[in-house]
Design a protein around this motif. Structure first.
Motif, PDB file in Angstrom:
ATOM      1  N   LYS A 217      41.045  39.428  39.660  1.00 38.61           N
ATOM      2  CA  LYS A 217      41.113  40.046  38.330  1.00 38.61           C
ATOM      3  C   LYS A 217      39.737  40.230  37.700  1.00 38.61           C
ATOM      4  O   LYS A 217      39.455  41.259  37.092  1.00 38.61           O
ATOM      5  CB  LYS A 217      42.009  39.190  37.417  1.00 38.61           C
ATOM      6  N   ARG A 234      39.653  50.878  36.077  1.00 42.10           N
ATOM      7  CA  ARG A 234      40.136  50.419  34.771  1.00 42.10           C
ATOM      8  C   ARG A 234      41.354  51.213  34.326  1.00 42.10           C
ATOM      9  O   ARG A 234      42.296  50.663  33.740  1.00 42.10           O
ATOM     10  CB  ARG A 234      39.016  50.549  33.729  1.00 42.10           C
ATOM     11  N   GLN A 235      41.318  52.521  34.585  1.00 44.30           N
ATOM     12  CA  GLN A 235      42.420  53.391  34.150  1.00 44.30           C
ATOM     13  C   GLN A 235      43.726  53.065  34.878  1.00 44.30           C
ATOM     14  O   GLN A 235      44.811  53.261  34.342  1.00 44.30           O
ATOM     15  CB  GLN A 235      42.059  54.865  34.392  1.00 44.30           C
ATOM     16  N   LYS A 236      43.611  52.558  36.114  1.00 42.98           N
ATOM     17  CA  LYS A 236      44.804  52.301  36.925  1.00 42.98           C
ATOM     18  C   LYS A 236      45.296  50.854  36.826  1.00 42.98           C
ATOM     19  O   LYS A 236      46.376  50.536  37.307  1.00 42.98           O
ATOM     20  CB  LYS A 236      44.496  52.611  38.402  1.00 42.98           C
ATOM     21  N   LYS A 237      44.491  49.982  36.205  1.00 42.86           N
ATOM     22  CA  LYS A 237      44.785  48.547  36.232  1.00 42.86           C
ATOM     23  C   LYS A 237      46.121  48.217  35.588  1.00 42.86           C
ATOM     24  O   LYS A 237      46.914  47.442  36.141  1.00 42.86           O
ATOM     25  CB  LYS A 237      43.658  47.781  35.532  1.00 42.86           C
ATOM     26  N   SER A 238      46.397  48.809  34.441  1.00 41.78           N
ATOM     27  CA  SER A 238      47.637  48.502  33.737  1.00 41.78           C
ATOM     28  C   SER A 238      48.861  48.922  34.548  1.00 41.78           C
ATOM     29  O   SER A 238      49.818  48.164  34.712  1.00 41.78           O
ATOM     30  CB  SER A 238      47.659  49.224  32.378  1.00 41.78           C
ATOM     31  N   GLY A 239      48.816  50.138  35.087  1.00 40.67           N
ATOM     32  CA  GLY A 239      49.918  50.626  35.902  1.00 40.67           C
ATOM     33  C   GLY A 239      50.090  49.808  37.170  1.00 40.67           C
ATOM     34  O   GLY A 239      51.217  49.574  37.624  1.00 40.67           O
ATOM     35  N   LEU A 241      49.345  46.573  37.554  1.00 36.59           N
ATOM     36  CA  LEU A 241      49.973  45.290  37.195  1.00 36.59           C
ATOM     37  C   LEU A 241      51.462  45.460  36.931  1.00 36.59           C
ATOM     38  O   LEU A 241      52.272  44.568  37.252  1.00 36.59           O
ATOM     39  CB  LEU A 241      49.273  44.687  35.993  1.00 36.59           C
ATOM     40  N   ASP A 242      51.853  46.596  36.374  1.00 32.41           N
ATOM     41  CA  ASP A 242      53.287  46.869  36.143  1.00 32.41           C
ATOM     42  C   ASP A 242      54.034  46.965  37.472  1.00 32.41           C
ATOM     43  O   ASP A 242      55.187  46.511  37.578  1.00 32.41           O
ATOM     44  CB  ASP A 242      53.458  48.175  35.361  1.00 32.41           C
TER      45      ASP A 242
END
Length: 244
Positions: A217, A234-239, A241-242
């Motif tokens: 992480k 960074r742009q893909k990190k949230s998706g 983790l989902d």
């Protein structure tokens, strides 16, 4: 009936060849004819004849230049010329045959046989590809299908580690240590890979979610079971983790 297109800058030669093709054989129908090679190229972008009869000596664009400019090459090309010295060069430039003007009936019959063999071979390959693709689409356990190096490659999701972008090309890294280079952008590869098993974690990478060993992480990297280290944008990190 074979549908033919004729390209010859001389109107009389065009009419003569049309007459010869029509009268020497009941197997050919002249679908379109052109004295302007540029108009012929435009027509052939949208239409695929069974064969093309192409004059080699044209002032605005010779036959060899014409062949190079063809975007659609899914048909055999027969060179027509009054000069025998063009024969070898013609056959090296993707033509399947050449005919000397004035055209001899026996030569034309031999050319028609070559055209039919060419079309039969390509039809068989195209038909088999469609059968394989349809079978895979209807299979209970659908495989990933890549078209590369003139062959179809069928893979299980578990066979693929990750995909990497290289401009207009993509490289697929496989679990057995091998790799495949595809003439596809990563966006196109992403559309082929099952979305429940793969995720594009970076503009340059798609990974197999089932092959992740670690997610660092702090560093923003995933480590695959193969020990490949892949960055997470960074742009893909949230998706990403989902999905996990």
């Amino acid at each position: 009936m074979l549908e033919a297109v004729i390209v010859d800058d001389e109107k009389k030669a065009l009419q003569s060849l049309t007459w010869e093709l029509t009268n020497f054989s009941d197997e050919i129908e002249v679908k379109a004819s052109f004295t302007d090679p540029f108009a012929a190229l435009e027509y052939l972008e949208k239409n695929t004849p069974d064969c093309l009869f192409l004059d080699i000596e044209m002032p605005t664009m010779d036959g060899f230049q014409f062949i190079k400019k063809l975007t659609n090459k899914n048909f055999p090309v027969v060179i027509t010329t009054a000069y025998n010295q063009y024969a070898i060069k013609a056959l090296k430039n993707e033509a399947i045959d050449y005919l000397l003007k004035p055209i001899d009936a026996d030569d034309l019959r031999e050319t028609i046989v070559k055209i039919r063999k060419y079309n039969a071979k390509n039809f068989t390959a195209e038909r088999l590809e469609k059968i394989l693709m349809n079978f895979n689409a209807n299979a209970k356990h659908k495989k990933i299908t890549f078209n590369t190096d003139g062959k179809l490659v069928f893979l299980e999701s578990d066979d693929v580690l990750y995909a990497e972008s290289d401009g207009n090309y993509s490289t697929i890294f496989l679990a057995d240590g091998s790799k495949m280079v595809l003439t596809k952008k990563l966006k196109e590869v992403n559309e082929i890979l099952p979305e429940d098993s793969f995720f594009r974690i970076h503009n340059s990478y798609i990974i197999n979610l089932g092959k992740i060993k670690e997610f660092l992480k702090t560093d923003g990297y995933v480590v695959l079971q193969s020990n490949h280290k892949i960055p997470v944008s960074r742009q893909k990190k949230s998706g990403f983790l989902d999905m996990l």
